[in-house]
Design a protein around this motif. Structure first.
Motif, PDB file in Angstrom:
ATOM      1  N   ASP A  93     -20.057  -4.017 -35.972  1.00 36.26           N
ATOM      2  CA  ASP A  93     -19.327  -4.336 -34.748  1.00 36.26           C
ATOM      3  C   ASP A  93     -19.485  -5.162 -33.916  1.00 36.26           C
ATOM      4  OD1 ASP A  93     -17.754  -2.455 -36.152  1.00 36.26           O
ATOM      5  OD2 ASP A  93     -18.200  -0.731 -35.052  1.00 36.26           O
ATOM      6  N   ARG A  96     -19.296  -8.799 -35.368  1.00 40.17           N
ATOM      7  CA  ARG A  96     -18.126  -8.990 -35.926  1.00 40.17           C
ATOM      8  C   ARG A  96     -17.648 -10.386 -35.446  1.00 40.17           C
ATOM      9  NH1 ARG A  96     -14.652  -6.004 -38.962  1.00 40.17           N
ATOM     10  NH2 ARG A  96     -16.113  -4.209 -38.289  1.00 40.17           N
ATOM     11  N   LEU A 129     -16.988 -12.414 -42.951  1.00 47.98           N
ATOM     12  CA  LEU A 129     -16.419 -11.119 -42.674  1.00 47.98           C
ATOM     13  C   LEU A 129     -15.917 -10.402 -43.826  1.00 47.98           C
ATOM     14  CD1 LEU A 129     -16.056  -8.525 -40.483  1.00 47.98           C
ATOM     15  CD2 LEU A 129     -13.768  -9.705 -40.209  1.00 47.98           C
ATOM     16  N   THR A 185     -18.168  -7.197 -45.283  1.00 45.91           N
ATOM     17  CA  THR A 185     -17.579  -6.031 -45.302  1.00 45.91           C
ATOM     18  C   THR A 185     -17.472  -5.156 -46.664  1.00 45.91           C
ATOM     19  OG1 THR A 185     -16.008  -6.860 -43.605  1.00 45.91           O
ATOM     20  CG2 THR A 185     -15.180  -4.796 -44.724  1.00 45.91           C
TER      21      THR A 185
END
Length: 388
Positions: free
Chosen positions: A328, A331, A340, A344
């Motif tokens: 987080d 990010r 990202l 992820t």
């Protein structure tokens, strides 16, 4: 132990693009174990493997300390997908060369199976290290992952090192991939980490006042005899002696290329985030050195599946939650670098399958043998498959 080849110098075009867009290049070095084609024991065949390598690869593949190890270094990249393709290609090519030499390529922190201690590579520097430091790391060798992230200048790099200190135990926990040594479970998720700490310059970087302070410490450590040269500065993060990068180097080599790509993506986003904090004048967290040592010990012991220290509260918390906090935190830089989606997805796979240490123990829990663990590791190194 310090990789430096002309093929890993950043191209002028890539450097110009990174500077224009204020982005950070990254590269990965991985060390692997060579094991016998049939038995799970390490095999001293690095010279035979080199003889089987295509000529164009020999500039990015190196000997390591022991004859049962080999190292690769990806070229610097801006695109995480290109880095992934490079690592998969290197694993496939070196793995194929190992097979032609009657061995297997295995991405594991240290030797899971029992066997004789390996001999060192016939190299003047390695012989001098053995003469100076003795038998600090008996066994087939210790295999790690090093991530290089570009920095604008050494002074900024030193301040980034200060900001990195509280985050590195979390990344170390995510790389844990050496629970077995000599045919038994050591009780640690990363036994390589415990063996590695025997060397006098291994550990968290101290708080550094400036680049001048960094250089003074390097000179003082060389003068003390604790290291032969700057390449033996084995802090968990350091300025590279060869490239304009911060080098993050506390982790085990991980079973699959996907694992390594996840670490690289998080490392780049973290360094990029911290560069912005340094530019904004944000002071580095005041973390006591003994607490960092404890956190790195906890990372080696528990891996990602256990607990580690929340540096904000100084209390133990599930390490998986601390890794989520790190994701987080970085990010915005994951998004800015276009990483990202990839990170992820890979983070989701890590949560599903666990670290390499957890995957090895899961195989043993199902009745598998150490030999079967090594078989899976050899397969995962080249194919990326996880145990079902």
């Amino acid at each position: 132990m310090e990789t430096a080849t002309e093929s890993n110098e950043i191209s002028p075009e890539l450097a110009a693009q990174a500077e224009q867009d204020d982005l950070h290049t990254l590269g990965v070095e991985e060390e692997y174990l060579l094991v016998d084609a049939v038995e799970p024991r390490a095999a001293e065949v690095v010279d035979e493997v080199f003889a089987q390598l295509p000529a164009e690869l020999r500039a990015v593949v190196q000997h390591e300390f022991y004859r049962s190890q080999i190292e690769v270094a990806s070229p610097p990249q801006l695109d995480l997908g290109a880095l992934a393709a490079s690592l998969r290609g290197l694993r496939a090519e070196v793995g194929a060369a190992a097979e032609r030499a009657g061995a297997r390529l295995v991405a594991v922190g240290t030797g899971p199976a029992a066997g004789p201690n390996a001999r060192i590579v016939d190299n003047d520097r390695y012989h001098l290290m053995r003469e100076r430091f003795g038998d600090l790391s008996p066994g087939p060798g210790m295999c790690g992952t090093h991530v290089h992230v570009s920095i604008p200048d050494p002074e900024t790099g030193v301040q980034v090192l200060n900001h990195l200190r509280p985050w590195l135990p979390i990344l170390q926990a995510a790389t844990a991939n050496s629970p077995l040594f000599g045919g038994r479970d050591t009780g640690y998720s990363s036994w390589r980490s415990m063996m590695w700490e025997r060397w006098p310059t291994v550990g968290p970087a101290p708080y550094l006042r400036s680049h001048e302070h960094y250089l003074t410490l390097v000179a003082d450590l060389e003068a003390s005899g604790a290291m032969l040269d700057e390449g033996m500065l084995y802090w968990y993060a350091r300025l590279s002696a060869s490239y304009p990068t911060v080098e993050i180097r506390m982790g085990d080599v991980m079973p699959t290329a996907d694992d390594a790509v996840l670490l690289a993506g998080l490392a780049r986003a973290l360094v990029a985030t911290l560069v912005r904090e340094v530019r904004a004048g944000t002071p580095a967290p005041d973390v006591a050195h003994p607490l960092l040592v404890a956190a790195h010990w906890r990372a080696a012991h528990d891996g990602l599946e256990g607990l580690n220290i929340d540096m904000a509260t100084r209390q133990p918390r599930p390490t998986g939650r601390l890794l989520r906090q790190l994701v987080d935190y970085v990010r915005p830089e994951l998004e800015r670098h276009g990483d990202l989606e990839t990170v992820t997805a890979l983070w989701g796979r890590l949560r599903e399958h666990g670290t390499g240490a957890a995957r090895q123990r899961a195989l043993l829990a199902k009745g598998g043998s150490v030999s079967e663990v090594v078989d899976w590791l050899a397969h995962a190194t080249r194919s990326g498959d996880n145990p079902s």
